[in-house]
Design an enzyme around this catalytic site. Structure first.
Site, PDB file in Angstrom:
ATOM      1  N   ASN A 287       0.859  -1.183   0.000  1.00 34.12           N
ATOM      2  CA  ASN A 287       0.000   0.000   0.000  1.00 34.12           C
ATOM      3  C   ASN A 287       0.896   1.233   0.000  1.00 34.12           C
ATOM      4  O   ASN A 287       1.526   1.533   1.008  1.00 34.12           O
ATOM      5  CB  ASN A 287      -0.893  -0.034   1.250  1.00 34.12           C
ATOM      6  N   TRP A 288       0.943   1.902  -1.136  1.00 33.31           N
ATOM      7  CA  TRP A 288       1.859   3.048  -1.272  1.00 33.31           C
ATOM      8  C   TRP A 288       1.286   4.323  -0.659  1.00 33.31           C
ATOM      9  O   TRP A 288       1.942   5.348  -0.650  1.00 33.31           O
ATOM     10  CB  TRP A 288       2.212   3.269  -2.741  1.00 33.31           C
ATOM     11  N   LYS A 289       0.041   4.279  -0.252  1.00 32.06           N
ATOM     12  CA  LYS A 289      -0.612   5.453   0.352  1.00 32.06           C
ATOM     13  C   LYS A 289      -0.430   6.685  -0.550  1.00 32.06           C
ATOM     14  O   LYS A 289      -0.336   6.529  -1.758  1.00 32.06           O
ATOM     15  CB  LYS A 289      -0.082   5.681   1.761  1.00 32.06           C
TER      16      LYS A 289
ATOM     17  N   HIS B  22      -9.430   0.715   4.921  1.00 33.15           N
ATOM     18  CA  HIS B  22      -8.144   0.909   5.619  1.00 33.15           C
ATOM     19  C   HIS B  22      -8.381   1.824   6.821  1.00 33.15           C
ATOM     20  O   HIS B  22      -9.227   2.722   6.773  1.00 33.15           O
ATOM     21  CB  HIS B  22      -7.121   1.529   4.660  1.00 33.15           C
TER      22      HIS B  22
ATOM     23  N   GLU C 296      -6.850   4.275   7.875  1.00 36.42           N
ATOM     24  CA  GLU C 296      -6.724   5.710   7.584  1.00 36.42           C
ATOM     25  C   GLU C 296      -8.004   6.242   6.938  1.00 36.42           C
ATOM     26  O   GLU C 296      -8.407   7.383   7.175  1.00 36.42           O
ATOM     27  CB  GLU C 296      -5.484   5.952   6.700  1.00 36.42           C
TER      28      GLU C 296
ATOM     29  N   GLY D 181       2.622   2.033  10.654  1.00 37.92           N
ATOM     30  CA  GLY D 181       3.532   3.166  10.470  1.00 37.92           C
ATOM     31  C   GLY D 181       4.243   3.588  11.747  1.00 37.92           C
ATOM     32  O   GLY D 181       4.839   4.666  11.806  1.00 37.92           O
TER      33      GLY D 181
ATOM     34  N   SER E 211       3.691  -2.312  10.208  1.00 30.00           N
ATOM     35  CA  SER E 211       5.161  -2.276  10.311  1.00 30.00           C
ATOM     36  C   SER E 211       5.823  -3.598   9.917  1.00 30.00           C
ATOM     37  O   SER E 211       6.807  -4.012  10.528  1.00 30.00           O
ATOM     38  CB  SER E 211       5.596  -1.839  11.715  1.00 30.00           C
TER      39      SER E 211
ATOM     40  N   GLY F  46       2.925  -1.280   4.211  1.00 27.12           N
ATOM     41  CA  GLY F  46       2.926   0.150   3.898  1.00 27.12           C
ATOM     42  C   GLY F  46       4.343   0.608   3.586  1.00 27.12           C
ATOM     43  O   GLY F  46       4.865   0.383   2.494  1.00 27.12           O
ATOM     44  N   GLY F  47       4.992   1.198   4.570  1.00 27.87           N
ATOM     45  CA  GLY F  47       6.306   1.828   4.388  1.00 27.87           C
ATOM     46  C   GLY F  47       7.319   0.967   3.645  1.00 27.87           C
ATOM     47  O   GLY F  47       7.987   1.446   2.713  1.00 27.87           O
TER      48      GLY F  47
HETATM   49  C1  PEP Z   1      -0.654  -0.037   6.056  1.00 25.94           C
HETATM   50  O1  PEP Z   1      -0.809   1.140   5.862  1.00 25.94           O
HETATM   51  O2  PEP Z   1      -1.492  -0.826   5.627  1.00 25.94           O
HETATM   52  C2  PEP Z   1       0.529  -0.464   6.798  1.00 25.94           C
HETATM   53  C3  PEP Z   1       0.506  -1.661   7.300  1.00 25.94           C
HETATM   54  O3  PEP Z   1       1.559   0.423   6.938  1.00 25.94           O
HETATM   55  P1  PEP Z   1       3.020   0.134   7.558  1.00 25.94           P
HETATM   56  O4  PEP Z   1       3.516  -1.143   6.949  1.00 25.94           O
HETATM   57  O5  PEP Z   1       3.833   1.304   7.158  1.00 25.94           O
HETATM   58  O6  PEP Z   1       2.840   0.002   9.033  1.00 25.94           O
END
Ligand code: PEP
Length: 251
Positions: free
Chosen positions: A9-11, A95, A97, A173, A213, A234-235
């Protein structure tokens, strides 16, 4: 045996040019990797450029969000028909967010999930508790409520099209990951719930991703757990080498 599924997920990162370049780098890093389903979710404006790079490859595209109507006066929204046209196989729905920042509620998430399925888009349905909910012992209640609400009205024959992503909000995150045991406990609860909602054969087919994470350093112990079938990243999906390392650990 469930095939692992890793999605990035590049957000709100990587405009059309950077996104196409990153997609190309990921493709080279994962050349020859089989037996795992892989998707990336670029920001909406980058779907078209990434689509051109991904054509006829095993790297599939997901949308980060989707509205439930096909067209009309819904300023700023993306229709399932448009996502089909641009080549999205999956859509991330609900999600945290979207829930927390944009106020999406369980009813809206259910409508989006049903619309995705009826348009041939496979939903990645997100759920997860806040830190307060975990500390007060209500994780299972919260997650069970979200999963039941999101999947309400989904027919048994569509069950295998669904992926559930368990993402504890306190781990997204933050660099804090749920321990493999904490994650497995919730994943097992979700699988039991899916067996109640559908039946146990259907529940056995549904992939449950862990998200929060995830990185190359922690994926191996997470994916080793019985009910963890992949990751929503994500990241660490914003760098081709770390995303590829996560994918390879899931094969
Ligand atoms: C996400 O946004 O779905 C996510 C899991 O982010 P991160 O891996 O950065 O915690």
């Amino acid at each position: 045996m469930r095939r692992p599924f890793v999605a990035g997920n590049w957000k709100m990162n990587k405009g059309p040019k950077e996104a196409a370049a990153l997609a190309g780098q990921i493709l080279s890093e994962i050349a020859g990797v089989n037996n795992v389903d892989i998707a990336i979710a670029p920001v909406a404006i980058s779907l078209a450029s990434v689509h051109l790079v991904l054509q006829n490859t095993n790297l599939k595209m997901a949308a980060q969000n989707m509205f439930y109507e096909e067209s009309g006066a819904y300023t700023g929204e993306l229709s399932p028909l448009m996502l089909n046209e641009i080549g999205c196989k999956y859509a991330i729905i609900g999600h945290s967010e979207r829930r927390q920042i944009f106020g999406e509620d369980d009813e809206l998430i259910n409508r989006k999930t049903r619309a995705a399925i009826s348009h041939g888009i496979q939903p990645i349905v997100c759920c997860g508790e806040t830190l307060e909910e975990r500390e007060s012992g209500s994780t299972n209640d919260k997650v069970a409520f979200q999963v039941k609400a999101a999947l309400s009205g989904i027919r048994m024959e569509d069950a295998s099209k669904i992926t559930v992503a368990y993402e504890p909000i306190w781990a997204i995150g933050t660099g804090r990951t749920a321990s493999p045991e904490q994650a497995q406990e919730v994943h097992a609860m979700i699988r039991n719930l899916l067996a109640e909602i559908f039946n146990s054969a259907a529940a056995d087919q549904i992939r449950i991703q862990y998200g929060g994470s995830v990185k190359p350093a922690n994926i191996e112990e997470l994916i080793a757990k019985t009910d963890i079938d992949g990751a929503l990243v994500g990241g660490a999906s914003l760098k081709a080498d770390s995303f590829a390392a996560i994918i390879k650990a899931c094969v």
